[in-house]
Design a protein around this motif. Structure first.
Motif, PDB file in Angstrom:
ATOM      1  N   THR A 171       0.830  -1.210   0.000  1.00  0.00           N
ATOM      2  CA  THR A 171       0.000   0.000   0.000  1.00  0.00           C
ATOM      3  C   THR A 171       0.860   1.253   0.000  1.00  0.00           C
ATOM      4  N   ILE A 188      -6.185   0.574  -7.412  1.00  0.00           N
ATOM      5  CA  ILE A 188      -5.809  -0.679  -6.755  1.00  0.00           C
ATOM      6  C   ILE A 188      -6.903  -1.228  -5.844  1.00  0.00           C
ATOM      7  N   SER A 189      -7.902  -0.407  -5.544  1.00  0.00           N
ATOM      8  CA  SER A 189      -8.926  -0.821  -4.575  1.00  0.00           C
ATOM      9  C   SER A 189      -9.693  -2.081  -4.979  1.00  0.00           C
ATOM     10  N   PRO A 190     -10.060  -2.302  -6.259  1.00  0.00           N
ATOM     11  CA  PRO A 190     -10.759  -3.555  -6.579  1.00  0.00           C
ATOM     12  C   PRO A 190      -9.947  -4.802  -6.247  1.00  0.00           C
ATOM     13  N   ILE A 191      -8.620  -4.701  -6.340  1.00  0.00           N
ATOM     14  CA  ILE A 191      -7.768  -5.845  -5.986  1.00  0.00           C
ATOM     15  C   ILE A 191      -7.879  -6.125  -4.487  1.00  0.00           C
ATOM     16  N   TYR A 192      -7.908  -5.058  -3.695  1.00  0.00           N
ATOM     17  CA  TYR A 192      -8.061  -5.248  -2.258  1.00  0.00           C
ATOM     18  C   TYR A 192      -9.433  -5.833  -1.915  1.00  0.00           C
ATOM     19  N   PHE A 194     -11.156  -7.785  -3.750  1.00  0.00           N
ATOM     20  CA  PHE A 194     -11.071  -9.199  -4.140  1.00  0.00           C
ATOM     21  C   PHE A 194     -10.352 -10.004  -3.065  1.00  0.00           C
ATOM     22  N   THR A 195      -9.220  -9.489  -2.578  1.00  0.00           N
ATOM     23  CA  THR A 195      -8.416 -10.222  -1.595  1.00  0.00           C
ATOM     24  C   THR A 195      -9.152 -10.401  -0.273  1.00  0.00           C
ATOM     25  N   SER A 230     -15.352 -13.656  -4.772  1.00  0.00           N
ATOM     26  CA  SER A 230     -14.454 -12.508  -4.682  1.00  0.00           C
ATOM     27  C   SER A 230     -14.550 -11.640  -5.930  1.00  0.00           C
ATOM     28  N   LEU A 231     -14.679 -12.294  -7.091  1.00  0.00           N
ATOM     29  CA  LEU A 231     -14.771 -11.539  -8.339  1.00  0.00           C
ATOM     30  C   LEU A 231     -16.051 -10.712  -8.398  1.00  0.00           C
ATOM     31  N   SER A 234     -15.681  -7.729  -6.136  1.00  0.00           N
ATOM     32  CA  SER A 234     -14.770  -6.775  -6.754  1.00  0.00           C
ATOM     33  C   SER A 234     -15.458  -5.986  -7.866  1.00  0.00           C
TER      34      SER A 234
END
Length: 574
Positions: A171, A188-192, A194-195, A230-231, A234
């Motif tokens: 981050t 980058i927020s959609p990746i977070y 998802f995680t 998760s997808l 996201s």
């Protein structure tokens, strides 16, 4: 009808102290899930209590059975009781009495101790009292013995620190220290999302309700469920969350409200109002320098000044903002002494209708809500001695404070990770109270005991409810002792801490290993504090006191439970 009615009083005592143990687990361990969110101002204390009530209860009911089985089956060999059901009931009851009493003392004094270690040590103590030194399972015992559990005192904080530090470094270098940090955070927020969703989905699938047998599904099905869930989350974050925060943060639309979130893509075409420099379109997340207004950062500017602080300005005509806003602080955020000022005095006989209303409205109701009304931030930054407060301020000066606009984006992620962590906490720590009580209940009902006894859903719900009540009424005691008193908090730091701790707790709980959520979140806090501000940015003195509390828990809970059990077993009688 109970099979052992002669031991009804033991069952009642176990029920009461199981309730007290669960209450103190909620009050002491509440910091493990939501203290960072409250300390960073991502959530108010009352909002945290509401969300925690939902997540803790669901975690306890849906996922708590597996770890509860570890607590009641793997710490003491049941052969030590030699088939005597009454002694087995007494043993688990003494463990609950000792654990609950120690936790009550620790919570009263704001000591964030390990509730897991308290119960485990108490069970070991009663085991020694009944069957000698060899009665407890001291070894590793397939990752379920005392050796594996106590090894977590070093392993759990280290793993959590590693996970949390990694998340924060990603981050920091991908967003916080970059030019145009707001744009980078949005990207980058959609990746977070998802995680974080993947972590929560794994906790439900692998440790889901035993009746659903989700962990028995084929591996391909499980992997597909995790990825697809998760997808979807996201994608939904890009459809609804992204335009909402863009309009609020980038366009500085101070007129947008929470329900506009559901407008989704329509917000892209929402006409931006005229920018009002005096309007506060995002909260102020700063811990220090709150007496001067934060200057909004333009989307294309650097994230912070050379000193790492957000640029500030003062208005000499209006005076300090801290002074002008002091009279506008709501009662729920006011200092404790101001909140407790009550002009509604009882005059005359207490049983008159007017006085009964005052007693109910301003004494009982206000007393029940007291735990969610205190000013945590004031207690954290001003709760110690003058020397301690000076050390705290110096420590905070070493930490960068990033723009409120960027931190605001991480406040949403922090709430999501806090809920995930709270769900995991309910799953893992409910066993500390209801594991032994479930054994007492089964013995009392059936007159016998065995290794593989079920944990009724009502007991899980009972434990979850008491955890919720404890954190809502007394959790502020521990919240005030950690958070900003260990290192400077912010939404981006808190998000990293909570995600790192939740991954550790969920992985341990998946394999039925009771780990301390206290140790996980403290380890995560240390990891983020060190990589964020260096070793000097962490209050090692406070960490030392916390670690001392962990160490003292083992002999205090173990010896007191063992002595109580031994005295009762060997007491003279007619």
């Amino acid at each position: 009808m109970a099979a052992l009615p002669q031991w009804d009083y033991i069952f009642v005592i176990a029920l009461l102290f199981a309730a007290l143990d669960a209450y103190n687990i909620g009050a002491n361990d509440v910091a493990n899930s939501f203290a960072t969110s409250v300390s960073s101002r991502s959530l108010s204390l009352r909002q945290a209590c509401f969300l925690a009530a939902i997540c803790e209860f669901l975690g306890a009911v849906l996922v708590g059975a597996k770890v509860a089985g570890t607590i009641k089956n793997s710490i003491i060999s049941l052969d030590v009781f030699e088939g005597n059901a009454g002694v087995a009931m007494l043993a688990f009851t003494c463990a609950l009495v000792a654990s609950a009493t120690w936790l009550m003392i620790a919570t009263k004094n704001s000591w964030p101790v390990s509730t897991t270690y308290s119960l485990v040590s108490a069970l070991a103590g009663v085991g020694v009292a009944v069957g000698g030194w060899d009665a407890p399972n001291w070894g590793w015992n397939g990752s379920k013995g005392l050796g594996a559990i106590w090894a977590g005192m070093g392993i759990a904080p280290a793993i959590s620190a590693g996970f949390a530090a990694t998340v924060y470094l990603i981050t920091k270098f991908a967003v916080l220290d970059r030019e145009n940090s707001i744009k980078k955070a949005l990207m980058i927020s959609p990746i977070y999302f998802f995680t974080v969703t993947a972590v929560l989905t794994m906790s439900i699938v692998y440790k889901g309700s035993p009746e659903l047998k989700l962990d028995k599904l084929p591996g391909t099905t499980i992997a597909l469920a995790i990825v697809l869930t998760s997808l979807v989350i996201s994608i939904l974050s890009m459809i609804f969350w992204l335009p909402y925060v863009y309009v609020k943060v980038v366009r500085k639309d101070h007129t947008i409200r929470w329900y506009h979130f559901f407008y989704g893509p329509l917000l892209w075409k929402r006409p931006a109002p005229e920018v009002d420099e005096n309007a506060q379109f995002v909260p102020d997340y700063r811990v220090r320098d709150r007496d001067t207004p934060a200057k909004p950062v333009q989307p294309g500017s650097a994230t912070a000044s050379n000193s790492g602080d957000v640029e500030t300005k003062s208005d000499p005509e209006a005076g300090s903002v801290g002074q002008s806003n002091e009279s506008q602080i709501p009662a729920t955020q006011a200092p404790l002494e101001e909140v407790e000022k009550d002009e509604h005095k009882i005059e005359g006989y207490w049983w008159t209708p007017k006085n009964l209303y005052i007693i109910f409205r301003y004494k009982i109701i206000q007393g029940l809500l007291h735990g969610s009304s205190v000013d945590i931030h004031k207690m954290q930054t001003e709760g110690g001695s003058a020397a301690a407060n000076a050390r705290l301020a110096k420590m905070h000066e070493r930490s960068n404070q990033y723009p409120n606009e960027t931190e605001h984006l991480y406040s949403f992620l922090q709430v999501l990770t806090a809920c995930t962590n709270s769900f995991a906490h309910g799953a893992n720590d409910v066993s500390n109270a209801i594991g032994p009580f479930a054994a007492v209940y089964y013995i009392w009902q059936n007159g016998t005991f065995g290794k593989n006894t079920p944990t009724p859903t009502w007991i899980l719900a009972f434990g979850g409810a008491m955890i919720v009540i404890g954190l809502a009424t007394y959790g502020y005691k521990i919240m005030a002792a950690i958070g900003n008193r260990i290192t400077l908090m912010s939404p981006s730091r808190g998000f990293s801490m909570e995600l790192g701790a939740s991954i550790t707790v969920l992985l341990a709980s998946q394999y039925g290993i009771p780990v301390s959520t206290t140790m996980c979140i403290i380890g995560a806090t240390i990891g983020v504090g060190v990589v964020s501000s260096g070793p000097a940015g962490v209050n090692w003195r406070a960490i030392g006191w916390v670690f001392l509390g962990w160490v003292l828990t083992v002999p205090i809970a173990g010896i007191s439970a063992g002595c109580l059990m031994g005295i009762i077993l060997n007491a003279p009688h007619f």
